[in-house]
Every structure is written in structure tokens, then in C-alpha cells.
Design an enzyme around this catalytic site. Structure first.
Site, short mmCIF file in Angstrom:
data_model
loop_
_atom_site.label_atom_id
_atom_site.label_comp_id
_atom_site.label_asym_id
_atom_site.label_seq_id
_atom_site.Cartn_x
_atom_site.Cartn_y
_atom_site.Cartn_z
N TRP A 10 52.73 45.18 28.87
CA TRP A 10 52.76 46.53 28.27
C TRP A 10 52.09 46.56 26.91
CZ3 TRP A 10 58.53 48.26 29.42
CH2 TRP A 10 58.65 48.50 30.81
N GLU A 98 44.04 39.36 22.94
CA GLU A 98 44.24 40.16 21.72
C GLU A 98 44.86 39.32 20.61
OE1 GLU A 98 46.19 43.29 23.87
OE2 GLU A 98 44.27 43.63 24.86
N GLU A 168 41.68 35.81 32.03
CA GLU A 168 41.38 37.19 31.67
C GLU A 168 40.08 37.23 30.89
OE1 GLU A 168 45.13 39.77 31.56
OE2 GLU A 168 45.02 38.75 29.65
N GLY A 174 40.73 46.05 29.34
CA GLY A 174 40.79 47.41 28.79
C GLY A 174 39.45 48.13 28.80
N GLY A 234 47.39 45.23 32.40
CA GLY A 234 47.70 45.88 31.14
C GLY A 234 47.82 47.38 31.32
N GLY A 235 46.75 48.11 31.02
CA GLY A 235 46.76 49.57 31.00
C GLY A 235 47.37 50.20 32.25
P1 PGA Z 1 43.97 45.61 31.11
O1 PGA Z 1 44.67 44.43 30.26
O2 PGA Z 1 44.58 45.55 32.49
O3 PGA Z 1 44.31 46.87 30.37
O4 PGA Z 1 42.52 45.32 31.15
C1 PGA Z 1 45.00 43.21 30.84
C2 PGA Z 1 45.60 42.30 29.80
O5 PGA Z 1 45.14 42.35 28.65
O6 PGA Z 1 46.55 41.53 30.06
#
Ligand code: PGA
Length: 249
Positions: A10, A98, A168, A174, A234-235
Site C-alpha cells: 500500500w 522507493e 521489480e 507506478g 502497488g497502485g
Molecule cells: P506498482 O508498484 O504496482 O504501483 O507499480 C509496485 C511496487 O512498488 O511494489
């Protein structure tokens, strides 16, 4: 393949109030299934709220998105692995892109965090992945292997056997750009080989998840790619109904 793992990251979304509403919808639509493992990574302040919602659903696990490597002390704003464990988390994301690229976390720091998680009995999910310029200059393999080897450098081989890895690619996070199933498979094979050469047969028990712009439209295809043992989302995990359909992929 082991049963697939569907994990929701999240990020900095869903405080306790949002999370309560999310969990009501998600749990109403997602019945317990033996053929998959669902993991939620809420923000740290939301972990106990999510766990309270899951009190009759031990089939779903909860993790934290980051930890610090010291167990306690004067580290304002940080969260230790024993504290996360005490709150009921069973996993920790470590080295998410991130953390690496927004907060400047280094490979050496991810190694200390992986070791701290293992010491505290939290299962580390180590994230690795190349940036766009690294992919375009042919360094994908080198970057991913450097992050992988560094990340597991401070734990014993048997502990590596209890970890999870998430591949990833940074350019896919994102951005709406997803790796193709073939791109994901190629890198997953490199990771699996490297793990085998580092820890032998124990590598077989290490699931390798793909993450980066996974959504309900592409989840099934990515999950069926060779070597993809799960998805880190993520999103598209923020909306309870969308997440429910991914969890069922
Ligand atoms: P995303 O992020 O699905 O929004 O691309 C994945 C993540 O950073 O774990």
C-alpha cells in the site's frame, strides 16, 4: 510451482480508517483459498488495524514496508524488526526501489535490514530491480545480481531459504509500463540461478515475485510466466474490489 503469492504494497496510503473500510470489502469478497497465499503490506501505523480485521482469517499475512536494523534505541522515526514482530507482522519488505531511490538506501543497508528481520523472526521480502538507464545499457543482470548478493550477504544460507525475493524493475513501478511475462521470466531465471549457486538446493524454497504496474488485466498472464511465483502489487492493490480480483488471479 508452489502456491502463488499475491502481495499488496500500500506504500504511504490507507491509514487506519481507510484500512477498516478496505478490509470490510476485501474480506467480504475474498474467501479463504488453499491454492494461494495473500500478504498485505500496510503502512506501519495501520498494521494492527489490519490484523484486527484479520482475526478470523489467519490465511492472510501482514508485513511492514521497511524496518531499521537496530532493535531499539534513539532512532527517532524508525521502526525495529522486533517491534514489527510484536505488533503481529510476520514479514518485512526490504530494499523496495522507493527506499533505494527516494531515500538513498544502499545495498549494505539492505543487508543489515535483512539480517535484522531474520534475527527477529520476520520473513524478509528483498526487492531488487534495475532502473531504465541500467536496462537500456544492458546492465539489468549485473544490477539485480549485485542487489541480490549484497542483500543476502549477512545471513546464513538456511535463512536465505526462508526469504522471498521480489523482482521489480524500477521503470515499471507506478509507470503503467509492465515487463512482459517473457522479460520477467528472463530475470527470474537469473535470480533463481544466482540463488542456487549461493545457497544450493535451499534456493528452491525461495519464491520470486514480480512487481511493477501489475493490474487486474495483466495479473493472470504475469502469474503464469515461467519462474514467476507471485506478484507484488502497488497502485492496483489500493482499491479493495480491484485487489480482490487480483488476489483471485
Ligand atoms: P506498482 O508498484 O504496482 O504501483 O507499480 C509496485 C511496487 O512498488 O511494489
Amino acid at each position: 510451482m508452489q502456491r502463488p503469492i499475491l502481495a499488496a504494497n500500500w506504500k504511504m496510503n490507507h491509514g487506519p480508517s481507510d484500512a477498516r473500510a478496505f478490509m470490510r470489502t476485501f474480506l467480504a469478497h475474498y474467501a479463504r483459498r488453499q491454492d494461494r497465499q495473500v500478504i498485505l503490506f500496510p503502512p506501519a501505523v495501520t498494521v494492527t488495524t489490519v490484523l484486527a480485521a484479520l482475526k478470523d482469517r489467519p490465511d492472510i499475512q501482514v508485513g511492514v514496508q521497511n524496518i531499521y536494523w537496530e532493535d531499539k534505541g534513539a532512532f527517532t522515526g524508525e521502526l525495529s524488526a522486533p517491534m514489527a514482530r510484536d505488533a503481529g507482522a510476520t514479514l518485512a519488505l526490504i530494499g523496495h526501489s522507493e527506499r533505494r531511490h527516494v531515500f538513498g538506501e544502499t545495498d549494505a543497508e539492505t543487508a543489515r535490514k535483512v539480517a535484522a528481520a531474520v534475527r527477529a523472526g520476520l520473513i524478509p521480502m528483498l526487492c531488487v530491480g534495475e532502473k531504465l538507464d541500467e536496462r537500456e545499457s544492458g546492465q539489468t543482470e549485473a544490477v539485480v545480481l549485485r542487489q541480490l548478493r549484497a542483500g543476502i550477504a549477512e545471513v546464513e544460507p538456511h535463512a536465505v531459504g526462508g526469504m522471498l525475493i521480489a523482482y521489480e524493475p524500477v521503470w515499471a513501478i507506478g509507470t503503467g509500463k509492465t515487463a512482459t511475462p517473457a522479460d520477467a521470466s528472463a530475470v527470474h531465471a537469473v535470480i533463481a540461478d544466482a540463488l542456487r549457486s549461493q545457497v544450493g538446493e535451499r534456493a528452491r524454497s525461495v519464491p520470486i515475485l514480480y512487481g511493477g504496474s501489475v493490474n487486474r488485466g495483466n495479473a493472470t498472464a504475469l502469474l503464469s510466466a515461467d519462474g514467476v511465483d507471485g506478484l507484488l502489487v502497488g497502485g492496483a492493490s489500493l482499491d479493495a474490489e480491484g485487489w480482490t480480483s487480483i488476489a483471485r488471479a
